[in-house]
Design an enzyme around this catalytic site. Structure first.
Site, mmCIF file in Angstrom:
data_model
loop_
_atom_site.group_PDB
_atom_site.id
_atom_site.type_symbol
_atom_site.label_atom_id
_atom_site.label_comp_id
_atom_site.label_asym_id
_atom_site.label_seq_id
_atom_site.Cartn_x
_atom_site.Cartn_y
_atom_site.Cartn_z
ATOM 1 C CE LYS A 280 -3.903 -1.863 2.676
ATOM 2 N NZ LYS A 280 -4.939 -1.673 1.645
ATOM 3 N NE ARG A 354 -11.009 -9.732 -1.831
ATOM 4 C CZ ARG A 354 -11.405 -8.809 -2.710
ATOM 5 N NH1 ARG A 354 -11.627 -9.141 -3.967
ATOM 6 N NH2 ARG A 354 -11.572 -7.554 -2.331
HETATM 7 N N1 BES Z 1 -8.097 -3.762 4.465
HETATM 8 C C1 BES Z 1 -8.239 -3.365 3.116
HETATM 9 C C2 BES Z 1 -9.522 -2.594 2.858
HETATM 10 C C3 BES Z 1 -9.667 -1.246 3.530
HETATM 11 C C4 BES Z 1 -9.229 -0.102 2.904
HETATM 12 C C5 BES Z 1 -10.310 -1.140 4.759
HETATM 13 C C6 BES Z 1 -9.407 1.118 3.517
HETATM 14 C C7 BES Z 1 -10.475 0.078 5.348
HETATM 15 C C8 BES Z 1 -10.048 1.211 4.744
HETATM 16 C C9 BES Z 1 -8.247 -4.600 2.209
HETATM 17 O O1 BES Z 1 -7.451 -5.645 2.616
HETATM 18 C C10 BES Z 1 -7.735 -4.160 0.868
HETATM 19 O O2 BES Z 1 -6.615 -3.776 0.796
HETATM 20 N N2 BES Z 1 -8.596 -4.246 -0.128
HETATM 21 C C11 BES Z 1 -8.243 -3.876 -1.461
HETATM 22 C C12 BES Z 1 -8.844 -4.895 -2.398
HETATM 23 C C13 BES Z 1 -8.392 -4.777 -3.817
HETATM 24 C C14 BES Z 1 -6.920 -5.069 -3.950
HETATM 25 C C15 BES Z 1 -9.202 -5.750 -4.670
HETATM 26 C C16 BES Z 1 -8.795 -2.482 -1.735
HETATM 27 O O3 BES Z 1 -9.865 -2.159 -1.243
HETATM 28 O O4 BES Z 1 -8.114 -1.722 -2.398
HETATM 29 MN MN MN Z 2 -5.460 -5.463 1.958
#
Ligand code: BES
Ligand code: MN
Ligand code: ZN
Length: 507
Positions: A280, A354
């Site tokens: 990230k 997931r």
């Molecule tokens: N934990 C994150 C989602 C999240 C983002 C929660 C901001 C709270 C605030 C999750 O694991 C994630 O990174 N999801 C990705 C999925 C994508 C790669 C398909 C996302 O939301 O970008």
């Molecule tokens: Mn994530």
């Protein structure tokens, strides 16, 4: 903080501050506010006439009593329009009232039960909602500040009503409210705790303590056992971290061993989500300590369920691990095999929630045969784009369960919204290399997350709660509002508890 329920006259009560209320548009104070106004020789009436007190929802006005009452301060809290009043508004007002008095240094507070008078709520539900508002509204997370000189805390809150015939209902409601709010605050504590403290092992220890204290069955699946069970998706995420992963299991037997396996609660507990190899951006990454909020809510709800003893079996399942990059970490292009045999192409190691839920859901629905199963997860940033911070997105394969969750949301203030899962969406997670892939690109990101999970629930009744926005603050945008704090507000702890109670009572 000590909570008491008494019958008595709020105008003669000795302490630091008292809370009374006013509906928006009322031209003169009524009930307890009216009695206080008399002692204050009409100060409240004057302020209402001059438009200084309007009764707007959640507004607070502090008036010094200058010895006309034994308490130093009166707080008049606005209840909004009488026609629009709800149980959740009572909860909201209760939080603002005690917090306003805390701000002026009150340590000992008495309050009327908002909604039990003119609000026309039943006394027991009103007392419960008030106590929830009070305990949630006074929650603070200050354990890592070393200088607490200027910190204000409340020692005691008394729920007061003049009518002694209301006392039993008030006591019953307050006792339930206390259990539910304390559990929610536990979820908040766990979510706000930094990831160097709140590791998977830490969460397991908290769960174990709760199990011992409240008489729950406790089990933990470690890396070795997960391997034997074939939990390749969960282990894939965990393999980049040196911190031992685990799946925490708490079981409450309220329906007896011989009755149906019962309700399953599953919560994502990524104790820190760096994104892994699909790392990230640095900005805001600190909020990903809260990526275990779903798991925290499951552990917390199990505590309250053990105390409230509904007549149903409930099992809480919390897959817990860090998601970190390292020489051992899983990588884009890798193919993992989940416990039900399905193969998953990894497109993004940041779509890790997931993956850990996949194995937990197979374990819940196929090994333990739980139904319904409800999972909660900070699963997608797209959920925040879709619904913002005020509603949880609910993805559900059973209309009755979806409707029940919606109804519970309106009553608890942990508001839900039903989201679509049309089969067409599954197209987006078709893989060229494996049964499915773990990301389907940007369109409908939170729906795609749900479509992915659907592959692991078999025929069980199931709902997925994406709390990425509603749990508050995980994108750095949190703000305190009524009984909700700004980061990790405990959602959906109260939803889980109410779901268990509702299913047990057959309503
Ligand atoms: N934990 C994150 C989602 C999240 C983002 C929660 C901001 C709270 C605030 C999750 O694991 C994630 O990174 N999801 C990705 C999925 C994508 C790669 C398909 C996302 O939301 O970008
Ligand atoms: Mn994530
Ligand atoms: Zn995550």
């Amino acid at each position: 903080m000590e909570l008491k329920v008494q019958s008595g006259d709020i105008t003669t009560w000795k302490g630091d501050g008292i809370v009374v209320n006013l509906f928006e548009g009322a031209m003169s104070p009524d009930g307890a506010a009216g009695a206080v106004d008399k002692k204050l020789r009409g100060v409240l009436t004057t302020m209402i006439k001059k438009g200084e007190i309007k009764g707007k929802l959640g507004s607070t006005t502090i008036v010094h009593t200058f010895d006309k009452l034994p308490a130093d301060h009166v707080c008049v809290v606005g209840l909004g329009k009488q026609a629009e009043f709800t149980l959740d508004r009572a909860r909201y007002a209760a939080a603002n009232g005690v917090r306003a008095l805390r701000n002026v240094g009150a340590k000992k507070i008495a309050t009327v039960v908002h909604g039990a008078g003119l609000g026309n709520l039943d006394v027991e539900s009103a007392a419960q909602a008030n106590v929830e508002g009070i305990i949630l509204g006074l929650w603070q997370f200050r354990k890592y500040f070393t200088n607490n000189e200027d910190v204000k805390t409340v020692d005691q809150v008394v729920l007061l009503d003049r009518d002694p015939t209301k006392l039993k209902a008030m006591r019953d409601g307050a006792a339930r409210g206390e259990i539910i709010a304390n559990a929610t605050n536990l979820a908040r504590d766990l979510t706000n705790e930094p990831s160097n403290v709140a590791t998977p092992t830490y969460l397991a220890n908290v769960a174990k303590e709760i199990a011992k204290k409240y008489g729950l069955e406790f089990d933990v699946i470690d890396r070795e056992r997960a391997k034997k069970l074939g939990m390749g998706a969960f282990l894939g995420v965990a393999q980049g971290s040196d911190e031992p992963p685990c799946i925490i299991i708490l079981r409450y037997l309220g329906g007896g061993k011989k009755s149906a396996p019962g309700l399953g609660l599953v919560g994502k507990a990524i104790t820190f989500d760096s994104g892994g190899i699909s790392i990230k951006p640095a900005e805001g990454m600190q909020d990903m300590k809260g990526d275990m909020a779903g798991g925290a809510a499951v552990i917390a709800a199990m505590q309250a369920i053990a105390q409230l003893k509904p007549a149903i079996n409930v099992t809480g399942i919390v897959p817990a691990t860090e998601n970190l990059p390292s020489g051992k970490a899983f990588k884009p292009g890798d193919i993992l095999k989940a416990m039900n045999g399905k193969t998953i192409e990894i497109v993004s190691t940041d779509a890790e929630g997931r993956l850990i839920l996949a194995d937990a859901l197979v374990y819940a629905t196929q090994t333990l045969k739980l139904s319904p199963v409800v999972d909660a997860a900070t699963l997608t940033g797209a959920m925040v784009v879709a619904l913002g911070h005020h509603r949880t997105g609910v993805f559900c394969n059973d209309k009755e369960l979806g409707d029940l969750l919606f109804k519970i949301g309106e009553e608890t203030g942990e508001k839900n919204w039903l989201m679509p899962m049309d089969p067409e969406y599954a197209e987006q997670i078709k893989s060229d290399w494996a049964d499915i892939k773990n990301s389907g690109g940007r369109p409908a990101g939170s729906i795609i997350g749900a479509m992915f999970l659907k592959n692991f629930v078999g025929d069980a009744k199931w709902a997925h709660l994406d709390i990425a926005g509603s749990v508050g603050g995980l994108l750095g945008t949190g703000k305190e509002d009524g009984y909700k704090n700004k980061f990790g507000n405990g959602t959906p702890t109260r939803t889980f508890i109410h779901l268990a109670l509702a299913l047990a009572s057959g309503k």
